[in-house]
Design an enzyme around this catalytic site. Structure first.
Site, PDB file in Angstrom:
ATOM      1  N   CYS A 136       0.840  -1.196   0.000  1.00 13.17           N
ATOM      2  CA  CYS A 136       0.000   0.000   0.000  1.00 13.17           C
ATOM      3  C   CYS A 136       0.886   1.261   0.000  1.00 13.17           C
ATOM      4  CB  CYS A 136      -0.990  -0.028   1.161  1.00 13.17           C
ATOM      5  SG  CYS A 136      -2.395   1.103   0.901  1.00 13.17           S
TER       6      CYS A 136
ATOM      7  N   HIS B 169      -3.784  -5.195  -0.092  1.00 12.75           N
ATOM      8  CA  HIS B 169      -3.390  -5.685   1.230  1.00 12.75           C
ATOM      9  C   HIS B 169      -3.540  -7.201   1.326  1.00 12.75           C
ATOM     10  CE1 HIS B 169      -2.779  -1.926   3.493  1.00 12.75           C
ATOM     11  NE2 HIS B 169      -3.738  -1.417   2.745  1.00 12.75           N
TER      12      HIS B 169
ATOM     13  N   GLU C 217      -1.703  -9.041   2.975  1.00 12.04           N
ATOM     14  CA  GLU C 217      -1.173  -9.456   4.279  1.00 12.04           C
ATOM     15  C   GLU C 217      -2.232  -9.491   5.378  1.00 12.04           C
ATOM     16  OE1 GLU C 217      -1.517  -5.120   5.068  1.00 12.04           O
ATOM     17  OE2 GLU C 217      -1.343  -6.430   3.345  1.00 12.04           O
TER      18      GLU C 217
END
Length: 242
Positions: free
Chosen positions: A90, A180, A182
């Site tokens: 990001c 994202h 993660e």
């Protein structure tokens, strides 16, 4: 044998998530540098075997308000030139793009919610293929208002209708992810509590985001952990500083 990873964190809950699980599987020790806790002297960017720059709600171009971006950009530039493994997520991806000379700017629309990536041919040949296994695209989480131009020499990996440049690599050792992958479902509530203004402006609701995260989060965690693992496994970290 443990290998140190330096994770640059802007907001405490925007952490490495399932990337940290993939790192733990491979014996990597993670050290967080929390830039939101006042002035912190920048470490030598060439010391860690891997550096990861995580997300945050500020602009990659806003060093006048957030002066820590200046040494952070310098750290990224030094690592990239040295050919050392570096990941940006990001805001981190935007900073990598800027360190490579590309423009970062407000996007035409805020992208907030769950949507699959459209992989390029290069993306399907990369570790991101785990996000599109057997033709079944895994929805990925998105939360950003800025975007960037693709840097010169970068390999474009993925896009969405709202964001052309979702992921790229540069010379194999740099991975930039606007989305994202993660995110962990069991840590997601902090996002909803911290950013109600973004949610209201995007036209969605906390209820919908919570439900979508419960629905799509476990599948993303499996796919992204495999993706991060494959990307990490291309490097022999024992050759760095040991």
């Amino acid at each position: 044998m443990k290998h140190e990873v330096l994770a640059i964190r802007h907001v405490y809950f925007e952490d490495l998530g399932n990337l940290e699980l993939a790192l733990g599987d491979r014996g990597h020790f993670v050290r967080y540098l929390d830039v939101g806790r006042g002035r912190i002297d920048a470490p030598n960017p060439l010391d860690p075997s891997l550096m990861v720059v995580l997300g945050g709600p500020i602009g990659a171009y806003d060093e006048a308000s957030y002066p820590h971006l200046v040494p952070l950009l310098s750290m990224l530039e030094k690592r990239i030139v040295a050919g050392m493994p570096t990941i940006g997520i990001c805001l981190g991806a935007q900073l990598i793009a800027r360190a490579l000379g590309a423009r970062v700017y407000p996007a035409a629309e805020r992208e907030l919610g769950w949507a699959p990536l459209a992989l390029t041919d290069a993306g399907r040949a990369s570790a991101l293929r785990h996000l599109d296994a057997d033709g079944q695209s895994t929805p990925v989480f998105h939360w950003h208002g800025d975007t960037f131009d693709l840097p010169d020499g970068a390999t474009h990996l993925a896009s969405t209708p709202a964001c052309q440049n979702q992921a790229f690599t540069w010379n194999e050792h740099v991975l930039a992810l606007q989305c994202h992958p993660e995110v962990l479902a069991d840590r997601f509530e902090s996002w909803l509590v911290a950013y109600p203004g973004d949610i209201a402006q995007s036209g969605t609701t906390a209820t919908r985001l919570r439900a979508d995260t419960a629905r799509f989060g476990p599948g993303l965690e499996r796919a992204a952990r495999a993706m991060f693992g494959e990307w990490l496994d291309q490097f022999d970290f024992r050759q760095r500083g040991e």
